[in-house]
Write an enzyme that holds these catalytic residues in place. Structure first.
Site, PDB file in Angstrom:
ATOM      1  N   GLN A 141       0.877  -1.168   0.000  1.00  0.00           N
ATOM      2  CA  GLN A 141       0.000   0.000   0.000  1.00  0.00           C
ATOM      3  C   GLN A 141       0.914   1.217   0.000  1.00  0.00           C
ATOM      4  OE1 GLN A 141      -3.113   0.787  -0.532  1.00  0.00           O
ATOM      5  NE2 GLN A 141      -2.563   2.908  -0.232  1.00  0.00           N
ATOM      6  N   GLN A 143       0.275   4.512  -1.157  1.00  0.00           N
ATOM      7  CA  GLN A 143      -0.273   5.841  -0.870  1.00  0.00           C
ATOM      8  C   GLN A 143      -0.255   6.093   0.645  1.00  0.00           C
ATOM      9  OE1 GLN A 143      -4.506   6.548  -1.533  1.00  0.00           O
ATOM     10  NE2 GLN A 143      -4.044   8.405  -2.679  1.00  0.00           N
ATOM     11  N   PRO A 149      -5.972  -2.000   4.515  1.00  0.00           N
ATOM     12  CA  PRO A 149      -6.419  -0.882   5.365  1.00  0.00           C
ATOM     13  C   PRO A 149      -7.457   0.042   4.755  1.00  0.00           C
ATOM     14  CG  PRO A 149      -4.265  -0.398   4.435  1.00  0.00           C
ATOM     15  CD  PRO A 149      -4.590  -1.809   4.038  1.00  0.00           C
ATOM     16  N   GLU A 209      -6.691   2.480  -6.016  1.00  0.00           N
ATOM     17  CA  GLU A 209      -6.893   2.590  -7.446  1.00  0.00           C
ATOM     18  C   GLU A 209      -5.649   2.295  -8.283  1.00  0.00           C
ATOM     19  OE1 GLU A 209      -6.033   6.815  -5.846  1.00  0.00           O
ATOM     20  OE2 GLU A 209      -7.132   5.046  -5.197  1.00  0.00           O
ATOM     21  N   HIS A 226     -16.006   3.897  -7.644  1.00  0.00           N
ATOM     22  CA  HIS A 226     -15.081   4.933  -7.169  1.00  0.00           C
ATOM     23  C   HIS A 226     -13.664   4.657  -7.662  1.00  0.00           C
ATOM     24  CE1 HIS A 226     -13.659   7.995  -4.235  1.00  0.00           C
ATOM     25  NE2 HIS A 226     -12.574   7.229  -4.204  1.00  0.00           N
ATOM     26  N   GLU A 227     -13.184   3.433  -7.448  1.00  0.00           N
ATOM     27  CA  GLU A 227     -11.802   3.120  -7.854  1.00  0.00           C
ATOM     28  C   GLU A 227     -11.646   3.164  -9.369  1.00  0.00           C
ATOM     29  OE1 GLU A 227      -9.903   3.309  -5.452  1.00  0.00           O
ATOM     30  OE2 GLU A 227     -11.374   2.986  -3.874  1.00  0.00           O
ATOM     31  N   HIS A 284     -11.148   6.670 -10.607  1.00  0.00           N
ATOM     32  CA  HIS A 284      -9.774   7.150 -10.443  1.00  0.00           C
ATOM     33  C   HIS A 284      -8.936   6.934 -11.702  1.00  0.00           C
ATOM     34  CE1 HIS A 284      -9.089   8.751  -6.485  1.00  0.00           C
ATOM     35  NE2 HIS A 284      -9.664   7.723  -5.877  1.00  0.00           N
ATOM     36  N   GLU A 297      -9.777  13.121  -5.173  1.00  0.00           N
ATOM     37  CA  GLU A 297     -10.911  12.455  -4.542  1.00  0.00           C
ATOM     38  C   GLU A 297     -12.248  13.153  -4.769  1.00  0.00           C
ATOM     39  OE1 GLU A 297     -10.789   9.579  -3.699  1.00  0.00           O
ATOM     40  OE2 GLU A 297      -8.692   9.165  -3.224  1.00  0.00           O
ATOM     41  N   ASP A 352      -1.301  11.678   5.205  1.00  0.00           N
ATOM     42  CA  ASP A 352      -2.488  10.915   5.583  1.00  0.00           C
ATOM     43  C   ASP A 352      -3.477  11.771   6.364  1.00  0.00           C
ATOM     44  OD1 ASP A 352      -1.804   8.605   4.341  1.00  0.00           O
ATOM     45  OD2 ASP A 352      -1.448   7.426   6.149  1.00  0.00           O
ATOM     46  N   TYR A 408     -12.950  14.208  -0.137  1.00  0.00           N
ATOM     47  CA  TYR A 408     -13.871  13.366  -0.902  1.00  0.00           C
ATOM     48  C   TYR A 408     -15.231  14.045  -1.114  1.00  0.00           C
ATOM     49  CZ  TYR A 408     -10.730   9.383  -0.007  1.00  0.00           C
ATOM     50  OH  TYR A 408      -9.659   8.539   0.042  1.00  0.00           O
ATOM     51  N   LYS A 458     -11.175   2.762   7.984  1.00  0.00           N
ATOM     52  CA  LYS A 458     -12.451   3.476   8.033  1.00  0.00           C
ATOM     53  C   LYS A 458     -13.340   2.944   9.151  1.00  0.00           C
ATOM     54  CE  LYS A 458     -16.754   3.820   5.389  1.00  0.00           C
ATOM     55  NZ  LYS A 458     -17.454   3.455   4.147  1.00  0.00           N
TER      56      LYS A 458
END
Length: 616
Positions: A154, A156, A281, A286, A310-311, A314, A333, A392, A400, A573
């Protein structure tokens, strides 16, 4: 302190003061989250050659870095974090000097490499740390199949530097290729051209011919199988999860086709999804050509597939046109949530989209209230100042949802037809390029808005001001109005739970219902649970909102299920609001710490870094 470190620190401080002749098409704004001297010399292509070692939990090998030296500098500065650098070679296998600068817990270290003005390729031989923040190494017991280990990355926002030395800022784009060597019982996949079956020798080769940012570098290795869904789409999952995943995501090809009709051709050839273990996580990531997705979207009723929309979105907003720095994150976003909304409307109808939009406004209002109450009103702006902070911190509903509602406001002022025409041209003219907030606003004013429309929108209030501007649209959903009536009656003790009309309820109806409940007590909690079986639901979205009430009202009957949920699910989330609520009382905080001792090893660093702060 070495002379190389002294030189590097001087460069880091001063190289932003570039002369005007450097401010050409290649110039990028200052990125406070990267040490790289990308306005002097920039990565154009990476060639990775890595061995996957599950026993040591490391990647080991080299990366050949093709560069373009704009200013004929004699230093290449890369971002790195917890990497062991063995040696660095220039062309013709000439070894060169390198050093690592001062270490930051958040940003890692600059890797300073001596180059010649004529240098075209630099080869870095390195090994990742077993604790590399981007990489999660899962034991067989942490997978669905329980037989083979699993790895996923991951990257990002700024974690790519923990597994590849690179210029780790979103404004720097490059192509890449890779050779990954692993256990022949496993398949390796990347954000690139992928195969669909395992190789007998465990060697996999990849190419990504379109330029991407470092945060989109992605790798996963595991016991995965593939099934096609459409002409250029498919799903990878653990074998026991594959059939369910294919059924759940059967609308994926329709999403691709609908997105192309809206905003132009899909630029990445294939769109595939890999369903990862539950410790992933995020809901989704994307990565180009291969979205990483949480298994929590496999709900059994196709109710959570908006995440795939959504993805996919992107692929235009973010992957194709990318935020130049993390201060501009809303450009990724906000556009993507707006685009997701349009895809869902096109496939599932207006009433479905209206429910998603009204739920989104509720989530935004809750986030805004929390940030303002915590004294962080500047974090409610679309354009952020994240200087010195972990980017982050900017991954909130502001980017978003406030971003989405800003674009909805634009659409309402100029009309959908004009706005669609503008967006289609925007993606085409800026594809494979970075975009910052200032240039986007200039683009709006030049190509879309009249002076009167600009005044009606009030861009400054949306982008640089706190909270929601007064001219924000108020979402309406006829479907959720029906739920609103039931909520009011139940909250005012006018009806019992068994008298609530739940015919036709989807996940979105239930979320709106749960979020509207007030005046609960132990009797009502038991009554709700007895009628609707919330504690044992297999839907993670519903479970999270129910468990919030269970914590707030100390509904201890649900705590064993909450314990299992916190151990099983690693999606930040869900984890953050639950642990945050538990931390409010000494008794629950002590309980949460006991659960966390068991659960933490199953979380990715993105999640446990957040929860560490909550429970400290």
């Amino acid at each position: 302190m070495s002379k190389y470190l002294l030189i590097s620190l001087t460069l880091i401080i001063t190289f932003w003061g570039c002369s005007e002749n450097q401010k050409n098409d290649n110039f990028l704004n200052k990125d406070t989250h990267s040490y790289a001297n990308f306005n002097d010399v920039r990565i154009k292509h990476l060639k990775l050659d890595l061995n996957v070692d599950f026993s040591e939990k490391t990647l080991d090998g080299k990366v050949d870095i093709s560069i373009e030296n704009y200013t004929k500098t004699k230093q290449l500065i890369l971002d790195s974090k917890d990497l062991t650098i063995h040696k660095v070679l220039l062309e013709d296998s000439v070894e060169t000097l390198f050093s690592l600068g001062e270490k930051s817990d958040v940003f890692g270290q600059p890797l300073i490499i001596e180059v010649e003005p004529s240098t075209k390729v630099v080869s870095v031989y390195y090994t990742t740390s077993p604790n590399a923040e981007a990489l999660q190494w899962l034991s067989p017991e942490q997978t669905l199949g329980k037989v083979h280990p699993f790895l996923f990355s991951q990257s990002q926002a700024i974690l790519a530097r923990s597994w590849v030395p690179c210029q780790d800022g979103p404004g720097v784009k490059f192509t890449y290729e890779a050779t990954i060597k692993t256990d022949p019982n496993l398949i390796a996949l990347m954000s690139a051209e992928n195969g669909t079956t395992k190789n007998e020798n465990g060697v996999y080769n990849f190419k990504m011919n379109q330029p991407i940012s470092s945060y989109l570098l992605a790798l996963t290795v595991g016991d995965l199988a593939f099934a096609s869904i459409g002409r250029n789409s498919g799903v990878y999952a653990e074998p026991a999860m594959l059939e369910k995943s294919v059924w759940e995501l059967n609308s994926m090809q329709s999403m691709i086709d609908s997105a192309e009709q809206l905003y132009g051709p899909y630029a990445w050839e294939r769109y595939d999804v890999v369903i990862l273990p539950p410790s992933f996580p995020f809901g989704g990531m994307e990565n180009p050509r291969l979205t990483f997705a949480t298994p929590t979207i496999i709900a059994g009723d196709r109710s959570l597939v908006a995440l795939i929309a959504h993805e996919l979105a992107h692929s235009w907003s973010g992957n194709l046109v990318t935020n130049e720095t993390w201060n501009d994150f809303w450009l990724n976003e906000g556009f993507t949530v707006y685009f997701e909304q349009r895809i869902m409307e096109k496939i599932f109808g207006k009433s479905y989209e209206e429910m998603l939009t009204k739920l989104g406004m509720g989530e935004l209002e809750e986030t805004l209230e929390h940030l303002i109450n915590e004294g962080n009103s500047e974090d409610t702006h679309l354009y952020l100042d994240l200087d010195g902070r972990n980017p982050d911190d900017g991954l909130t509903d502001v980017a978003y949802e406030k971003g989405r509602f800003f674009l909805q406001k634009l659409e309402s002022v100029v009309g959908r037809e004009r706005f669609d025409f503008f967006l289609k041209n925007y993606f085409e003219e800026n594809k494979f390029k970075p975009m910052n907030t200032g240039r986007f606003i200039a683009n709006l004013n030049e190509h879309l808005l009249t002076p009167e429309e600009e005044q009606a929108v009030d861009i400054n209030a949306w982008v640089y001001g706190p909270g929601l501007p007064d001219n924000a649209l108020v979402p309406y959903s006829e479907e959720l109005e029906r739920v609103e009536s039931s909520i009011a009656q139940y909250n005012n003790n006018q009806i019992k739970a068994d008298a609530i009309d739940i015919s036709g309820y989807t996940t979105h109806h239930w979320l709106y219902f749960l979020r509207g409940l007030k005046n609960l007590d132990s009797i009502k909690m038991h009554e709700l649970d007895q009628n609707f079986n919330f504690t044992q639901t297999g839907n993670s979205e519903i479970a999270c909102d129910w468990f919030k009430h269970c914590i707030d009202h100390q509904y201890e009957e649900a705590f064993p299920a909450l314990n299992d949920f916190l151990i099983r699910v690693g999606r930040r989330k869900f984890l953050t609001p639950l642990y945050t609520r538990l931390a409010k009382s000494p008794q629950n905080k002590a309980w949460a710490k006991e659960v966390y001792q068991t659960a933490r090893n199953g979380y990715h660093s993105v999640s446990y870094n957040t929860i560490d702060e909550v429970l400290k």
